[in-house]
Design a protein around this motif. Structure first.
Motif, short mmCIF file in Angstrom:
data_model
loop_
_atom_site.label_atom_id
_atom_site.label_comp_id
_atom_site.label_asym_id
_atom_site.label_seq_id
_atom_site.Cartn_x
_atom_site.Cartn_y
_atom_site.Cartn_z
N THR A 102 0.83 -1.21 0.00
CA THR A 102 0.00 0.00 0.00
C THR A 102 0.86 1.25 0.00
OG1 THR A 102 -1.74 -1.17 1.19
CG2 THR A 102 -1.78 1.22 1.30
N GLN A 106 0.62 4.84 -2.17
CA GLN A 106 0.40 6.12 -1.51
C GLN A 106 1.54 7.10 -1.82
OE1 GLN A 106 -0.25 5.31 2.64
NE2 GLN A 106 -2.27 4.40 2.29
N SER A 128 -4.43 1.82 -3.70
CA SER A 128 -3.94 1.45 -2.37
C SER A 128 -5.05 0.83 -1.53
CB SER A 128 -3.38 2.69 -1.65
OG SER A 128 -4.41 3.57 -1.24
N CYS A 132 -4.59 -3.60 -2.78
CA CYS A 132 -3.66 -4.02 -1.74
C CYS A 132 -4.45 -4.44 -0.51
CB CYS A 132 -2.69 -2.88 -1.36
SG CYS A 132 -1.74 -2.24 -2.76
N ASN A 134 -5.30 -3.65 2.62
CA ASN A 134 -5.33 -2.49 3.51
C ASN A 134 -6.57 -2.58 4.39
OD1 ASN A 134 -4.93 -0.04 4.71
ND2 ASN A 134 -4.74 1.12 2.81
N PRO A 137 -8.11 1.89 5.68
CA PRO A 137 -7.39 2.91 4.89
C PRO A 137 -7.76 4.33 5.31
CG PRO A 137 -9.22 2.04 3.62
CD PRO A 137 -9.22 1.29 4.93
#
Length: 322
Positions: A102, A106, A128, A132, A134, A137
């Motif tokens: 991630t 970013q 992201s 990914c 995550n 987030p």
């Protein structure tokens, strides 16, 4: 042998009195001493008690403590190239890259924003989330909210939007309140999907039978037409006096969870992150659900209705020989 008290006391008094008389019988306690006597006695006292040398103070230095813990090295994440920035990107832009964390997306998103490539930056932030693993987030959520406000809607052609039915089956006690939410819920879903979908709320009611508990509110999404596909159904019971969240927020939460359940059956994309108690389900529909999520949701519910077969017209020719 123990000495009797009548012998001990006179002996003690006699000893104390004898010592006092021997040491002070020649001393004059009534006449003040002269200055010469004071000076002489002071000189004798100083001779017997010489002045002590001055003390030397040294500043104590605290021992230096060596830090045995070395600072943790800064972790380096792979850098993602910007790519071609002169072309208009698609919703799946940057999704062709695999096995990247991630943080790489970013970092790319921040660099693209400094270059004023806001559409590309927004797509990198979205990757992201949906590309990914995550779990929560928060950082991407804030960035996407700001960029979405600065950019136009993605789908400007209403003819290309996907008609999505939102089914709400409610007890009659909540029917009027849900009818009032028809317009705000529709607009929220339009904005959240960047007009990729065209929401159509289908609200129905159930009668409360005496002697039975009130039926729950049921929500699911589906395609439209004679043949449909639908997302998992979500149910909840709403009691205004007990519930912390409003009816509108609970409708958004049920819609979000129904969509999340649908993505458990969709590959090549990360399902939406589960919401915490501090998250707003209304905001999460436009941030934790990316535009690519909405597009793939539409694709998963699409049913291709086969056109009717062409009519066969038989023309009988009349014979001239009769």
């Amino acid at each position: 042998m123990r000495i009797p008290l009548y012998i001990c006391l006179p002996l003690a008094i006699s000893l104390f009195g004898g010592l006092l008389w021997f040491g002070a019988h020649d001393t004059d306690f009534t006449t003040e001493p002269s200055d010469a006597e004071i000076t002489s006695q002071l000189s004798e006292w100083k001779a017997k008690h010489p002045t002590l040398p001055p003390r030397q103070f040294t500043t104590a230095v605290a021992p230096r403590i060596e830090n045995s813990q070395k600072p943790a090295p800064t972790k380096e994440y792979p850098t993602i190239p910007d790519g071609e920035l002169t072309i208009s990107p698609g919703l799946d832009h940057y999704s062709e890259l695999n096995d990247l964390p991630t943080e790489s997306y970013q970092k790319l998103a921040i660099e693209l924003e400094t270059k004023a490539k806001l559409q590309h930056s927004l797509l990198a932030w979205e990757r992201s989330i949906d590309h990914c693993d995550n779990d929560h987030p928060t950082k991407a959520h804030k960035a996407i909210t700001q960029l979405r406000q600065a950019l136009p809607i993605w789908n400007t052609d209403s003819e290309q939007s996907f008609p999505l039915a939102i089914h709400i089956h409610t007890p009659e006690a909540h029917l009027e309140a849900i009818e009032k939410l028809r317009e705000p819920v529709t607009q929220t879903l339009l904005d959240s999907s960047s007009y990729i979908i065209r929401p159509e709320l289908e609200i129905s009611s159930a009668e409360h039978r005496p002697g039975f508990p009130a039926p729950p509110i049921r929500i699911w999404l589906s395609s439209t037409g004679p043949e449909t596909k639908q997302t998992p159904q979500l149910t909840f019971r709403f009691k205004p006096e007990d519930d912390v969240f409003s009816l509108e927020e609970q409708l958004y939460l049920a819609i979000y969870r129904s969509i999340s359940g649908q993505f458990l059956q969709i590959s090549n994309i990360q399902p939406p992150a589960p919401l915490s108690t501090q998250d707003s389900a209304k905001s999460a529909l436009g941030t934790y659900l990316t535009r690519r999520h909405w597009k793939m949701l539409s694709d998963s519910l699409f049913v291709e209705n086969e056109p009717p077969p062409p009519a066969v017209i038989i023309i009988e020719e009349e014979s001239d020989q009769e």
